[in-house]
Design a protein around this motif. Sequence first.
Motif, PDB file in Angstrom:
ATOM      1  N   MET A   1       3.749  -8.097  14.121  1.00 12.47           N
ATOM      2  CA  MET A   1       4.216  -9.120  13.204  1.00 12.47           C
ATOM      3  C   MET A   1       3.031  -9.840  12.583  1.00 12.47           C
ATOM      4  SD  MET A   1       7.472  -9.017  13.078  1.00 12.47           S
ATOM      5  CE  MET A   1       8.031 -10.506  12.361  1.00 12.47           C
ATOM      6  N   ASN A   2       3.157 -10.141  11.333  1.00 11.13           N
ATOM      7  CA  ASN A   2       2.134 -10.903  10.632  1.00 11.13           C
ATOM      8  C   ASN A   2       2.376 -12.383  10.905  1.00 11.13           C
ATOM      9  OD1 ASN A   2       0.070 -11.671   8.911  1.00 11.13           O
ATOM     10  ND2 ASN A   2       1.313 -11.486   7.078  1.00 11.13           N
ATOM     11  N   ALA A   3       1.463 -12.995  11.629  1.00 14.19           N
ATOM     12  CA  ALA A   3       1.577 -14.413  11.968  1.00 14.19           C
ATOM     13  C   ALA A   3       0.173 -15.002  12.059  1.00 14.19           C
ATOM     14  CB  ALA A   3       2.312 -14.584  13.297  1.00 14.19           C
ATOM     15  N   ALA A  71       2.537   0.172   1.465  1.00 15.18           N
ATOM     16  CA  ALA A  71       2.605   1.372   0.631  1.00 15.18           C
ATOM     17  C   ALA A  71       1.237   2.047   0.536  1.00 15.18           C
ATOM     18  CB  ALA A  71       3.131   1.029  -0.756  1.00 15.18           C
ATOM     19  N   LEU A  72       0.171   1.255   0.681  1.00 16.43           N
ATOM     20  CA  LEU A  72      -1.207   1.771   0.633  1.00 16.43           C
ATOM     21  C   LEU A  72      -1.784   1.981   2.033  1.00 16.43           C
ATOM     22  CD1 LEU A  72      -2.477  -0.547  -2.248  1.00 16.43           C
ATOM     23  CD2 LEU A  72      -1.822   1.877  -2.419  1.00 16.43           C
ATOM     24  N   GLU A  73      -0.909   1.963   3.045  1.00 20.68           N
ATOM     25  CA  GLU A  73      -1.280   2.161   4.449  1.00 20.68           C
ATOM     26  C   GLU A  73      -2.204   1.076   4.976  1.00 20.68           C
ATOM     27  OE1 GLU A  73      -2.297   6.200   5.533  1.00 20.68           O
ATOM     28  OE2 GLU A  73      -1.019   6.984   3.923  1.00 20.68           O
ATOM     29  N   LYS A  74      -1.947  -0.159   4.553  1.00 18.85           N
ATOM     30  CA  LYS A  74      -2.706  -1.326   5.015  1.00 18.85           C
ATOM     31  C   LYS A  74      -1.741  -2.385   5.529  1.00 18.85           C
ATOM     32  CE  LYS A  74      -6.752   0.114   3.460  1.00 18.85           C
ATOM     33  NZ  LYS A  74      -7.808   0.473   4.377  1.00 18.85           N
ATOM     34  N   LYS A  75      -2.238  -3.291   6.334  1.00 18.54           N
ATOM     35  CA  LYS A  75      -1.473  -4.455   6.783  1.00 18.54           C
ATOM     36  C   LYS A  75      -2.201  -5.678   6.250  1.00 18.54           C
ATOM     37  CE  LYS A  75       0.762  -2.881  11.015  1.00 18.54           C
ATOM     38  NZ  LYS A  75       0.794  -3.068  12.488  1.00 18.54           N
ATOM     39  N   LEU A  76      -1.708  -6.178   5.124  1.00 16.78           N
ATOM     40  CA  LEU A  76      -2.340  -7.306   4.445  1.00 16.78           C
ATOM     41  C   LEU A  76      -1.492  -8.556   4.606  1.00 16.78           C
ATOM     42  CD1 LEU A  76      -3.273  -5.446   1.130  1.00 16.78           C
ATOM     43  CD2 LEU A  76      -4.702  -5.766   3.175  1.00 16.78           C
ATOM     44  N   LYS A  89      17.097  -7.457   1.231  1.00 14.68           N
ATOM     45  CA  LYS A  89      15.928  -7.482   2.121  1.00 14.68           C
ATOM     46  C   LYS A  89      14.798  -8.238   1.449  1.00 14.68           C
ATOM     47  CE  LYS A  89      17.092  -3.072   4.233  1.00 14.68           C
ATOM     48  NZ  LYS A  89      16.658  -1.699   4.499  1.00 14.68           N
ATOM     49  N   LEU A  90      14.073  -9.007   2.257  1.00 16.97           N
ATOM     50  CA  LEU A  90      12.956  -9.822   1.772  1.00 16.97           C
ATOM     51  C   LEU A  90      11.647  -9.040   1.859  1.00 16.97           C
ATOM     52  CD1 LEU A  90      11.692 -12.527   0.838  1.00 16.97           C
ATOM     53  CD2 LEU A  90      11.651 -13.197   3.269  1.00 16.97           C
ATOM     54  N   TYR A  91      10.974  -8.925   0.718  1.00 16.11           N
ATOM     55  CA  TYR A  91       9.659  -8.275   0.649  1.00 16.11           C
ATOM     56  C   TYR A  91       8.645  -9.309   0.180  1.00 16.11           C
ATOM     57  CZ  TYR A  91      12.314  -3.953   0.936  1.00 16.11           C
ATOM     58  OH  TYR A  91      13.156  -2.951   1.339  1.00 16.11           O
ATOM     59  N   LEU A  92       7.522  -9.366   0.860  1.00 18.88           N
ATOM     60  CA  LEU A  92       6.437 -10.287   0.514  1.00 18.88           C
ATOM     61  C   LEU A  92       5.241  -9.486   0.005  1.00 18.88           C
ATOM     62  CD1 LEU A  92       6.652 -12.543   3.693  1.00 18.88           C
ATOM     63  CD2 LEU A  92       7.556 -13.060   1.428  1.00 18.88           C
ATOM     64  N   ALA A 125      -3.776  -4.531  12.748  1.00 16.53           N
ATOM     65  CA  ALA A 125      -4.142  -4.753  11.352  1.00 16.53           C
ATOM     66  C   ALA A 125      -5.641  -4.602  11.115  1.00 16.53           C
ATOM     67  CB  ALA A 125      -3.674  -6.126  10.877  1.00 16.53           C
ATOM     68  N   GLU A 126      -6.465  -5.151  12.006  1.00 23.31           N
ATOM     69  CA  GLU A 126      -7.925  -5.069  11.819  1.00 23.31           C
ATOM     70  C   GLU A 126      -8.406  -3.626  11.866  1.00 23.31           C
ATOM     71  OE1 GLU A 126      -6.517  -7.383  13.992  1.00 23.31           O
ATOM     72  OE2 GLU A 126      -6.768  -8.989  12.534  1.00 23.31           O
ATOM     73  N   THR A 127      -7.835  -2.839  12.758  1.00 20.72           N
ATOM     74  CA  THR A 127      -8.201  -1.427  12.861  1.00 20.72           C
ATOM     75  C   THR A 127      -7.769  -0.689  11.593  1.00 20.72           C
ATOM     76  OG1 THR A 127      -7.938  -1.493  15.255  1.00 20.72           O
ATOM     77  CG2 THR A 127      -7.862   0.677  14.207  1.00 20.72           C
ATOM     78  N   LEU A 128      -6.553  -0.918  11.181  1.00 24.78           N
ATOM     79  CA  LEU A 128      -5.999  -0.244  10.015  1.00 24.78           C
ATOM     80  C   LEU A 128      -6.743  -0.589   8.730  1.00 24.78           C
ATOM     81  CD1 LEU A 128      -3.598   1.643   9.367  1.00 24.78           C
ATOM     82  CD2 LEU A 128      -2.298  -0.427   8.838  1.00 24.78           C
ATOM     83  N   ASN A 129      -7.106  -1.847   8.571  1.00 20.81           N
ATOM     84  CA  ASN A 129      -7.743  -2.311   7.343  1.00 20.81           C
ATOM     85  C   ASN A 129      -9.252  -2.085   7.323  1.00 20.81           C
ATOM     86  OD1 ASN A 129      -5.190  -3.142   6.628  1.00 20.81           O
ATOM     87  ND2 ASN A 129      -5.533  -5.271   7.175  1.00 20.81           N
ATOM     88  N   ALA A 130      -9.810  -1.559   8.406  1.00 20.05           N
ATOM     89  CA  ALA A 130     -11.263  -1.364   8.491  1.00 20.05           C
ATOM     90  C   ALA A 130     -11.757  -0.212   7.626  1.00 20.05           C
ATOM     91  CB  ALA A 130     -11.667  -1.114   9.944  1.00 20.05           C
TER      92      ALA A 130
END
Length: 131
Positions: A1-3, A71-76, A89-92, A125-130
Amino acid sequence: MNADANDIAIKGYDTVSYFTDGKPQKGSNQYSATYRGAIYHFASAENRDLFRSAPERYAPQFGGYCAMGVALEKKLDTDPLAYKIVDGKLYLNLNAAVQTKWLTDVPGYIETAEGNWVDIKRVDAETLNAD
């Protein structure tokens, strides 16, 4: 979860308000609920109770991460004011600029993100976005 560092989701915005008020409202820690490890704040007890009755209906998609990012395989991270409700559905999105791009093909980006989410939802997220 993004928190955030205090486990607060959507920067303290009331996720139910997107649906009931047609726009986001800031929540209060007086009315809160926990879902999938994140704490959600609400503007009222009524909104908190609606969320508790069906959290999967009100929680943002993709764990609260940016829909375009997924969609770009990132967790932003997201801006609670850069949002769209699609098919209930809510999209941010990360910000207004990213949302402008996302809005050019919402169905396509959602389809891509849903496919990616299966593979990345459990990746830090940090691993994915690295990359």
